[in-house]
Design a protein around this motif. Structure first.
Motif, mmCIF file in Angstrom:
data_model
loop_
_atom_site.group_PDB
_atom_site.id
_atom_site.type_symbol
_atom_site.label_atom_id
_atom_site.label_comp_id
_atom_site.label_asym_id
_atom_site.label_seq_id
_atom_site.Cartn_x
_atom_site.Cartn_y
_atom_site.Cartn_z
ATOM 1 N N CYS A 144 5.323 5.828 -3.758
ATOM 2 C CA CYS A 144 4.962 6.231 -2.400
ATOM 3 C C CYS A 144 4.927 4.983 -1.529
ATOM 4 C CB CYS A 144 3.618 6.945 -2.383
ATOM 5 S SG CYS A 144 2.896 7.089 -0.751
ATOM 6 N N GLY A 145 3.928 4.141 -1.744
ATOM 7 C CA GLY A 145 3.888 2.836 -1.098
ATOM 8 C C GLY A 145 3.538 2.827 0.368
ATOM 9 N N ASN A 146 3.242 3.988 0.973
ATOM 10 C CA ASN A 146 2.927 3.984 2.402
ATOM 11 C C ASN A 146 1.635 3.221 2.696
ATOM 12 O OD1 ASN A 146 5.204 5.415 2.937
ATOM 13 N ND2 ASN A 146 4.195 7.345 3.416
ATOM 14 N N CYS A 147 0.620 3.412 1.862
ATOM 15 C CA CYS A 147 -0.639 2.708 2.085
ATOM 16 C C CYS A 147 -0.493 1.207 1.853
ATOM 17 C CB CYS A 147 -1.745 3.283 1.209
ATOM 18 S SG CYS A 147 -1.470 3.103 -0.562
ATOM 19 N N CYS A 148 0.603 0.802 1.214
ATOM 20 C CA CYS A 148 0.844 -0.611 0.941
ATOM 21 C C CYS A 148 1.421 -1.339 2.154
ATOM 22 C CB CYS A 148 1.767 -0.774 -0.260
ATOM 23 S SG CYS A 148 1.110 -0.059 -1.783
ATOM 24 N N HIS A 149 1.286 -0.723 3.330
ATOM 25 C CA HIS A 149 1.660 -1.383 4.582
ATOM 26 C C HIS A 149 0.422 -1.807 5.364
ATOM 27 C CE1 HIS A 149 5.370 0.688 3.501
ATOM 28 N NE2 HIS A 149 6.014 -0.066 4.363
ATOM 29 N N HIS A 150 -0.747 -1.552 4.785
ATOM 30 C CA HIS A 150 -1.994 -2.004 5.394
ATOM 31 C C HIS A 150 -2.184 -3.499 5.141
ATOM 32 C CE1 HIS A 150 -3.824 1.765 6.724
ATOM 33 N NE2 HIS A 150 -3.401 2.336 5.606
ATOM 34 N N TYR A 151 -3.169 -4.080 5.828
ATOM 35 C CA TYR A 151 -3.554 -5.474 5.599
ATOM 36 C C TYR A 151 -4.895 -5.431 4.857
ATOM 37 C CZ TYR A 151 -4.195 -10.464 6.504
ATOM 38 O OH TYR A 151 -4.354 -11.831 6.361
ATOM 39 N N PRO A 152 -4.879 -5.553 3.520
ATOM 40 C CA PRO A 152 -6.114 -5.396 2.739
ATOM 41 C C PRO A 152 -7.154 -6.464 3.050
ATOM 42 C CG PRO A 152 -4.167 -5.215 1.349
ATOM 43 C CD PRO A 152 -3.713 -5.758 2.662
ATOM 44 N N MET A 153 -8.384 -6.005 3.217
ATOM 45 C CA MET A 153 -9.518 -6.893 3.452
ATOM 46 C C MET A 153 -10.554 -6.678 2.352
ATOM 47 S SD MET A 153 -8.759 -8.519 6.292
ATOM 48 C CE MET A 153 -10.238 -9.079 7.131
ATOM 49 N N SER A 154 -11.648 -7.447 2.421
ATOM 50 C CA SER A 154 -12.769 -7.322 1.479
ATOM 51 C C SER A 154 -12.333 -7.526 0.036
ATOM 52 C CB SER A 154 -13.451 -5.954 1.640
ATOM 53 O OG SER A 154 -13.937 -5.783 2.951
ATOM 54 N N VAL A 155 -11.413 -8.449 -0.181
ATOM 55 C CA VAL A 155 -11.005 -8.808 -1.535
ATOM 56 C C VAL A 155 -11.971 -9.868 -2.057
ATOM 57 C CG1 VAL A 155 -9.142 -9.698 -2.980
ATOM 58 C CG2 VAL A 155 -8.607 -8.307 -0.962
#
Length: 250
Positions: free
Chosen positions: A88-99
């Motif tokens: 799918c990979g659509n959510c993998c276009h976000h900029y992940p925070m709180s790592v």
């Protein structure tokens, strides 16, 4: 949607929560003791990062495994099935925070084993620069860091830039090492609605599986012991910062 014991008081949930609490509590106590011996507020710094690497990597693996068990206890209780699927990979276009900082260290150590580390770091830097530019523009307009960050995160998603760890099909190339920020995002609607134009509409029913408050408090206590490294909490920016420690990691 925040998922907690009030909604999932099942035996599997209680066991998963207890395992997470025990694991994180033990690591927090270990780091507290190190910091006390060193006579400073944080336990992990550049002076002992290389020495602590085996412990950090081991803990990160255990934390990810414990969180995955937590998900197995939580997700079956949902009223609608999860629609996320491979490639799918659509959510993998976000900029992940709180790592978490120990996750960044763990992942960077794995990335160092690959032949394309330089290429990956360049990709991470471009994405970090893009987000920082979007954030600065928003900050000029709203004069509130929290609001500017929220807006910049949406702006970044609207740019539709894939994660540097996504392959051409949309699968994650580092799936087993991905941080909890990537593991906690789910959708109950078709992945086609996990796009910028439908993200904030009723067509999209996505949510985050948050951790219970006591677990979050333990995580904060652990992460505070990495303050000496001054790692950003962003996924890509944090990895770029880790790259600066190459001389220390050896």
């Amino acid at each position: 949607m925040e998922l907690c014991r009030d909604y999932f008081p099942t035996r599997a949930y209680r066991i998963a929560e207890m395992r997470l609490g025990s694991l994180l509590g033990g690591e927090r106590d270990r780091l507290d003791l190190i910091a006390e011996k060193l006579g400073r507020d944080y336990a992990i710094g550049l002076d002992n990062l290389k020495e602590e690497l085996p412990n950090i990597i081991s803990f990160a693996r255990e934390y990810h495994a414990a969180y995955d068990l937590y998900l197995k206890a939580v997700l079956p209780q949902q009223d609608k099935p999860i629609q996320c699927r491979a490639a799918c990979g659509n959510c993998c276009h976000h900029y992940p925070m709180s790592v978490e900082p120990f996750e960044l260290i763990f992942l960077y150590q794995e990335l160092r084993k690959s032949d394309d580390l330089i290429t990956v770091m360049e990709s991470c830097r471009r994405r970090a620069d893009m987000f920082n530019n979007l954030f600065e523009k928003r900050l000029e307009a709203v004069n509130s860091e929290d609001e500017a960050e929220d807006q910049a995160l949406h702006d970044y998603f609207a740019q539709w830039v894939p994660c540097p760890f996504s392959d051409r099909k949309g699968d994650c190339r580092i799936y087993g090492f991905r941080p909890v920020s990537c593991r906690m995002y789910f959708s109950q609607t078709d992945p086609c609605f996990c796009r910028p134009e439908t993200l904030l509409t009723p067509q999209n029913e996505s949510y985050i599986v948050y951790l219970p408050d006591n677990i979050e408090e333990a995580l904060i206590g652990i992460s505070e012991h990495y303050a000496g490294l001054e790692l950003p909490e962003s996924y890509f920016g944090g990895l770029v910062s880790m790259n600066a420690f190459e001389g220390v990691l050896g």
